[in-house]
Design an enzyme around this catalytic site. Structure first.
Site, PDB file in Angstrom:
ATOM      1  N   ASP A 101       6.753   2.070  12.598  1.00  0.00           N
ATOM      2  CA  ASP A 101       7.299   1.003  11.760  1.00  0.00           C
ATOM      3  C   ASP A 101       6.572  -0.302  12.102  1.00  0.00           C
ATOM      4  OD1 ASP A 101       8.890  -0.895  10.515  1.00  0.00           O
ATOM      5  OD2 ASP A 101      10.778   0.063  11.110  1.00  0.00           O
TER       6      ASP A 101
ATOM      7  N   LEU B 125      -1.612  -1.918   3.808  1.00  0.00           N
ATOM      8  CA  LEU B 125      -0.922  -1.659   2.536  1.00  0.00           C
ATOM      9  C   LEU B 125       0.575  -1.453   2.691  1.00  0.00           C
ATOM     10  CD1 LEU B 125      -3.811   0.362   2.308  1.00  0.00           C
ATOM     11  CD2 LEU B 125      -3.115  -0.009  -0.047  1.00  0.00           C
TER      12      LEU B 125
ATOM     13  N   GLU C 231       7.394  -2.683   1.255  1.00  0.00           N
ATOM     14  CA  GLU C 231       8.398  -2.328   0.250  1.00  0.00           C
ATOM     15  C   GLU C 231       7.814  -2.844  -1.053  1.00  0.00           C
ATOM     16  OE1 GLU C 231      11.097  -0.580   0.329  1.00  0.00           O
ATOM     17  OE2 GLU C 231      11.144  -0.245   2.488  1.00  0.00           O
TER      18      GLU C 231
ATOM     19  N   THR D 298      -0.623  -8.380  -4.339  1.00  0.00           N
ATOM     20  CA  THR D 298      -0.327  -8.141  -5.748  1.00  0.00           C
ATOM     21  C   THR D 298      -0.541  -9.391  -6.599  1.00  0.00           C
ATOM     22  OG1 THR D 298       1.543  -7.762  -7.253  1.00  0.00           O
ATOM     23  CG2 THR D 298       2.085  -8.612  -5.112  1.00  0.00           C
ATOM     24  N   ASP D 299      -0.791  -9.198  -7.875  1.00  0.00           N
ATOM     25  CA  ASP D 299      -0.913 -10.349  -8.794  1.00  0.00           C
ATOM     26  C   ASP D 299       0.444 -11.016  -9.038  1.00  0.00           C
ATOM     27  OD1 ASP D 299       0.295  -8.372 -10.351  1.00  0.00           O
ATOM     28  OD2 ASP D 299      -1.068  -8.571 -12.053  1.00  0.00           O
ATOM     29  N   GLU D 300       1.533 -10.326  -8.640  1.00  0.00           N
ATOM     30  CA  GLU D 300       2.868 -10.874  -8.937  1.00  0.00           C
ATOM     31  C   GLU D 300       3.133 -12.175  -8.186  1.00  0.00           C
ATOM     32  OE1 GLU D 300       5.969  -7.936  -9.256  1.00  0.00           O
ATOM     33  OE2 GLU D 300       4.521  -6.358  -9.671  1.00  0.00           O
TER      34      GLU D 300
ATOM     35  N   TYR E   5      10.592  -9.439  -4.244  1.00  0.00           N
ATOM     36  CA  TYR E   5       9.368  -8.698  -3.879  1.00  0.00           C
ATOM     37  C   TYR E   5       8.163  -9.633  -3.857  1.00  0.00           C
ATOM     38  CZ  TYR E   5       5.114  -5.938  -4.662  1.00  0.00           C
ATOM     39  OH  TYR E   5       3.828  -5.437  -4.596  1.00  0.00           O
TER      40      TYR E   5
ATOM     41  N   LYS F 282       5.707 -10.920  -0.749  1.00  0.00           N
ATOM     42  CA  LYS F 282       4.249 -10.698  -0.716  1.00  0.00           C
ATOM     43  C   LYS F 282       3.524 -12.043  -0.635  1.00  0.00           C
ATOM     44  CE  LYS F 282       2.195  -7.319  -0.982  1.00  0.00           C
ATOM     45  NZ  LYS F 282       1.741  -6.331   0.039  1.00  0.00           N
TER      46      LYS F 282
ATOM     47  N   ASN G  33      -0.957  -4.067 -11.859  1.00  0.00           N
ATOM     48  CA  ASN G  33      -0.194  -2.810 -11.784  1.00  0.00           C
ATOM     49  C   ASN G  33      -1.115  -1.603 -11.746  1.00  0.00           C
ATOM     50  OD1 ASN G  33       1.675  -4.838 -12.981  1.00  0.00           O
ATOM     51  ND2 ASN G  33       3.076  -3.104 -12.965  1.00  0.00           N
TER      52      ASN G  33
ATOM     53  N   LYS H  64       8.769   3.705 -10.626  1.00  0.00           N
ATOM     54  CA  LYS H  64       7.964   2.729 -11.362  1.00  0.00           C
ATOM     55  C   LYS H  64       7.815   3.229 -12.805  1.00  0.00           C
ATOM     56  CE  LYS H  64       7.117   0.468  -7.479  1.00  0.00           C
ATOM     57  NZ  LYS H  64       6.033   0.648  -6.585  1.00  0.00           N
TER      58      LYS H  64
ATOM     59  N   HIS I  37      12.889 -11.219 -15.098  1.00  0.00           N
ATOM     60  CA  HIS I  37      11.773 -10.332 -15.490  1.00  0.00           C
ATOM     61  C   HIS I  37      10.521 -11.130 -15.892  1.00  0.00           C
ATOM     62  CE1 HIS I  37      10.865  -6.406 -17.924  1.00  0.00           C
ATOM     63  NE2 HIS I  37       9.904  -6.722 -17.084  1.00  0.00           N
TER      64      HIS I  37
HETATM   65  P1  NAD Z   1       4.409   2.501  -2.005  1.00  0.00           P
HETATM   66  O1  NAD Z   1       5.820   1.989  -2.007  1.00  0.00           O
HETATM   67  O2  NAD Z   1       4.059   3.698  -2.810  1.00  0.00           O
HETATM   68  O3  NAD Z   1       3.978   2.837  -0.493  1.00  0.00           O
HETATM   69  C1  NAD Z   1       4.286   2.002   0.579  1.00  0.00           C
HETATM   70  C2  NAD Z   1       4.063   2.794   1.868  1.00  0.00           C
HETATM   71  O4  NAD Z   1       4.375   1.932   2.969  1.00  0.00           O
HETATM   72  C3  NAD Z   1       4.951   4.027   1.996  1.00  0.00           C
HETATM   73  O5  NAD Z   1       4.177   5.131   2.436  1.00  0.00           O
HETATM   74  C4  NAD Z   1       5.983   3.625   3.031  1.00  0.00           C
HETATM   75  O6  NAD Z   1       6.464   4.729   3.801  1.00  0.00           O
HETATM   76  C5  NAD Z   1       5.180   2.644   3.883  1.00  0.00           C
HETATM   77  N1  NAD Z   1       6.063   1.693   4.587  1.00  0.00           N
HETATM   78  C6  NAD Z   1       7.072   0.972   4.033  1.00  0.00           C
HETATM   79  N2  NAD Z   1       7.673   0.220   4.996  1.00  0.00           N
HETATM   80  C7  NAD Z   1       6.991   0.456   6.147  1.00  0.00           C
HETATM   81  C8  NAD Z   1       7.116  -0.039   7.463  1.00  0.00           C
HETATM   82  N3  NAD Z   1       8.093  -0.911   7.795  1.00  0.00           N
HETATM   83  N4  NAD Z   1       6.252   0.397   8.416  1.00  0.00           N
HETATM   84  C9  NAD Z   1       5.280   1.292   8.088  1.00  0.00           C
HETATM   85  N5  NAD Z   1       5.133   1.814   6.861  1.00  0.00           N
HETATM   86  C10 NAD Z   1       5.979   1.396   5.890  1.00  0.00           C
HETATM   87  O7  NAD Z   1       3.519   1.245  -2.389  1.00  0.00           O
HETATM   88  P2  NAD Z   1       2.149   1.171  -3.211  1.00  0.00           P
HETATM   89  O8  NAD Z   1       2.475   1.066  -4.643  1.00  0.00           O
HETATM   90  O9  NAD Z   1       1.229   2.236  -2.740  1.00  0.00           O
HETATM   91  O10 NAD Z   1       1.623  -0.251  -2.728  1.00  0.00           O
HETATM   92  C11 NAD Z   1       0.803  -0.368  -1.566  1.00  0.00           C
HETATM   93  C12 NAD Z   1       0.446  -1.825  -1.367  1.00  0.00           C
HETATM   94  O11 NAD Z   1      -0.257  -2.307  -2.508  1.00  0.00           O
HETATM   95  C13 NAD Z   1       1.659  -2.746  -1.185  1.00  0.00           C
HETATM   96  O12 NAD Z   1       1.330  -3.708  -0.210  1.00  0.00           O
HETATM   97  C14 NAD Z   1       1.837  -3.379  -2.550  1.00  0.00           C
HETATM   98  O13 NAD Z   1       2.422  -4.661  -2.440  1.00  0.00           O
HETATM   99  C15 NAD Z   1       0.396  -3.458  -3.021  1.00  0.00           C
HETATM  100  N6  NAD Z   1       0.204  -3.428  -4.493  1.00  0.00           N
HETATM  101  C16 NAD Z   1       0.787  -2.455  -5.264  1.00  0.00           C
HETATM  102  C17 NAD Z   1       0.556  -2.420  -6.635  1.00  0.00           C
HETATM  103  C18 NAD Z   1       1.136  -1.339  -7.510  1.00  0.00           C
HETATM  104  O14 NAD Z   1       0.978  -1.387  -8.730  1.00  0.00           O
HETATM  105  N7  NAD Z   1       1.781  -0.313  -6.970  1.00  0.00           N
HETATM  106  C19 NAD Z   1      -0.263  -3.385  -7.222  1.00  0.00           C
HETATM  107  C20 NAD Z   1      -0.841  -4.372  -6.418  1.00  0.00           C
HETATM  108  C21 NAD Z   1      -0.605  -4.369  -5.042  1.00  0.00           C
HETATM  109  P1  TYD Z   2       7.262  -1.534 -12.643  1.00  0.00           P
HETATM  110  O1  TYD Z   2       6.545  -0.235 -12.776  1.00  0.00           O
HETATM  111  O2  TYD Z   2       8.546  -1.571 -11.870  1.00  0.00           O
HETATM  112  O3  TYD Z   2       6.214  -2.579 -12.060  1.00  0.00           O
HETATM  113  P2  TYD Z   2       6.323  -4.190 -11.886  1.00  0.00           P
HETATM  114  O4  TYD Z   2       7.731  -4.609 -12.099  1.00  0.00           O
HETATM  115  O5  TYD Z   2       5.905  -4.377 -10.468  1.00  0.00           O
HETATM  116  O6  TYD Z   2       5.378  -4.761 -12.898  1.00  0.00           O
HETATM  117  O7  TYD Z   2       7.580  -2.084 -14.103  1.00  0.00           O
HETATM  118  C1  TYD Z   2       6.532  -2.280 -15.034  1.00  0.00           C
HETATM  119  C2  TYD Z   2       7.142  -2.896 -16.276  1.00  0.00           C
HETATM  120  O8  TYD Z   2       8.031  -1.946 -16.889  1.00  0.00           O
HETATM  121  C3  TYD Z   2       8.003  -4.119 -15.989  1.00  0.00           C
HETATM  122  O9  TYD Z   2       7.838  -5.041 -17.066  1.00  0.00           O
HETATM  123  C4  TYD Z   2       9.416  -3.584 -15.956  1.00  0.00           C
HETATM  124  C5  TYD Z   2       9.361  -2.439 -16.966  1.00  0.00           C
HETATM  125  N1  TYD Z   2      10.255  -1.287 -16.695  1.00  0.00           N
HETATM  126  C6  TYD Z   2      11.030  -0.757 -17.732  1.00  0.00           C
HETATM  127  O10 TYD Z   2      11.007  -1.258 -18.873  1.00  0.00           O
HETATM  128  N2  TYD Z   2      11.808   0.323 -17.465  1.00  0.00           N
HETATM  129  C7  TYD Z   2      11.879   0.905 -16.229  1.00  0.00           C
HETATM  130  O11 TYD Z   2      12.645   1.884 -16.044  1.00  0.00           O
HETATM  131  C8  TYD Z   2      11.065   0.365 -15.179  1.00  0.00           C
HETATM  132  C9  TYD Z   2      11.083   0.965 -13.815  1.00  0.00           C
HETATM  133  C10 TYD Z   2      10.266  -0.732 -15.465  1.00  0.00           C
END
Ligand code: NAD
Ligand code: TYD
Length: 349
Positions: free
Chosen positions: A59, A81, A84, A130-132, A155, A159, A184, A194, A289
């Site tokens: 952790d 990476l 949460e 993230t871009d968020e 979130y 970040k 995304n 997601k 949102h």
């Molecule tokens: P994910 O939720 O699929 O994976 C996160 C991983 O981190 C998991 O394997 C989880 O077990 C691990 N983890 C969580 N808490 C932990 C802790 N306390 N110690 C050790 N491990 C821990 O996330 P993802 O979608 O693969 O995103 C990975 C990274 O990329 C994140 O930092 C996220 O902010 C960033 N990111 C994601 C997206 C996207 O679209 N998914 C876009 C841009 C940036």
């Molecule tokens: P998500 O995949 O949760 O990514 P993020 O919020 O990080 O962009 O959501 C993508 C978009 O889809 C966001 O505008 C929220 C919307 N959404 C739905 O409309 N329905 C759903 O069930 C979920 C999970 C997301």
């Protein structure tokens, strides 16, 4: 070179780990992951026995544990990476986002700083973000690396905070950091909380597909392997102290995306055209949102020559194929806690 990759059992992390293990056999890759609900070692079953790969269950919130592993393994670089990552979960439980995303990141920065303090030269601490963090756009404009931070969900606030700490360690302690902010992602191994994997799962099982609000929010979608390629480029050739935006040049309104996905799945599942669109259900909007995300990745494209390798249609088709071929993966991650998450999240929408 010994590289610590955190969060390597998650969605994006597993693709980054696989790319590095296979492409760089002379590197030792250490994957540190807590294995939360989002972490799944099945994502890496094809490389788990490779000689240059080691899994460490731990952790990042546990500073003493980090100090131990940094001392024992003497990592040269970190690609961070672990996080949460789901906005809806951050609305119900912000503190766990503060713990992992903020405190966990600061713990990692401290561990790296302590180990590298006498020679910061040949190391990289690469933080994946993230871009968020930039907030929400109106109809016009793009996020650039200079856009002021304006996070609006717990979130993105967590970040943003972690990004600030990473840059502060560069300016204050000379830690050799790099940061990238990506739009995304979608693709194989994406946890079905997601939008895209959740919709694939529900369409497959002929369950209603929840679209928040009027479905007018816009996201810029990037195929996960293209993100992993960008991370490879930035890790090796990006400049220390710099930030790179990564985007798909691929904006979609949620409702248009879901309709396309319904059509792609009808065709692949041999269902009559238009059948799955009937599953679309408009539900209560997400609190706070963000309306639109769109990334300007010209710095990354011009400086490092990166560009997306697949179109959205190709990427979406590959993604749907993967989910249809990996039923067992989907069944495993949607058993147990997933059902109660889903009920809590969607019951009253
Ligand atoms: P994910 O939720 O699929 O994976 C996160 C991983 O981190 C998991 O394997 C989880 O077990 C691990 N983890 C969580 N808490 C932990 C802790 N306390 N110690 C050790 N491990 C821990 O996330 P993802 O979608 O693969 O995103 C990975 C990274 O990329 C994140 O930092 C996220 O902010 C960033 N990111 C994601 C997206 C996207 O679209 N998914 C876009 C841009 C940036
Ligand atoms: P998500 O995949 O949760 O990514 P993020 O919020 O990080 O962009 O959501 C993508 C978009 O889809 C966001 O505008 C929220 C919307 N959404 C739905 O409309 N329905 C759903 O069930 C979920 C999970 C997301």
């Amino acid at each position: 070179m010994k590289i610590l990759i955190t969060g390597g059992a998650g969605f994006i992390g597993s693709h980054v780990v696989r790319l590095f293990v296979n492409k760089y056999p002379s590197y030792q890759i250490f994957n540190l992951d807590k294995l939360t609900y989002a972490g799944n070692l099945a994502n890496l079953s094809d490389i788990e026995n490779k000689e240059n790969y080691t899994f460490l269950k731990g952790d990042i919130v546990d500073a003493a544990y980090l100090e131990d592993i940094f001392t024992n393994y003497q990592f040269d670089s970190v690609i961070h990476l672990a996080a949460e990552s789901h906005v809806d979960r951050s609305i119900t439980d912000p503190l766990s986002f503060v713990n992992t995303n903020v405190i966990g990141t600061v713990n990692l920065l401290n561990a790296a700083r302590k180990l590298w303090k006498d020679d910061m030269q040949n190391h990289v601490f690469y933080h994946i973000s993230t871009d968020e963090v930039y907030g929400s756009l109106g109809a016009e404009g793009f996020f650039t690396e200079e856009t002021a931070y304006d996070p609006r969900s717990p979130y993105s606030a967590s970040k943003a905070s972690s990004d600030h700490f990473v840059r502060a360690y560069y300016h204050t302690y000379g830690l050799p950091v790099k940061v990238s902010n990506c739009s995304n992602n979608y693709g194989p191994n994406h946890f079905p909380e997601k939008l895209i994997p959740l919709a694939i799962y529900n369409i497959k099982n002929e369950r209603s597909v929840p679209v928040y609000g009027k479905g007018e929010n816009i996201r810029d979608w990037l195929y996960v392997l293209d993100h992993a390629r960008a991370i490879d480029d930035i890790f090796h050739r990006g400049q220390v102290g710099e930030t790179y935006n990564i985007g798909g040049i691929n904006e979609w309104k949620n409702i248009d995306l879901i309709e396309l996905l319904c059509d792609v799945m009808d065709e692949k599942l041999g269902r009559p055209a238009g059948q799955s669109r009937k599953l679309i259900t408009f539900v209560k909007d997400r609190a706070g949102h963000d309306m639109r995300y769109a990334i300007d990745s010209s710095k990354l494209m011009e400086e490092l020559g990166w560009k997306p390798s697949v179109t959205f249609e190709q990427g979406l088709s590959k993604t749907v194929d993967w989910y249809l071929e990996n039923e067992e993966w989907l069944e495993n991650v949607t058993s147990g806690n997933y059902k109660s998450y889903y009920e809590q999240q969607y019951e009253n929408r």
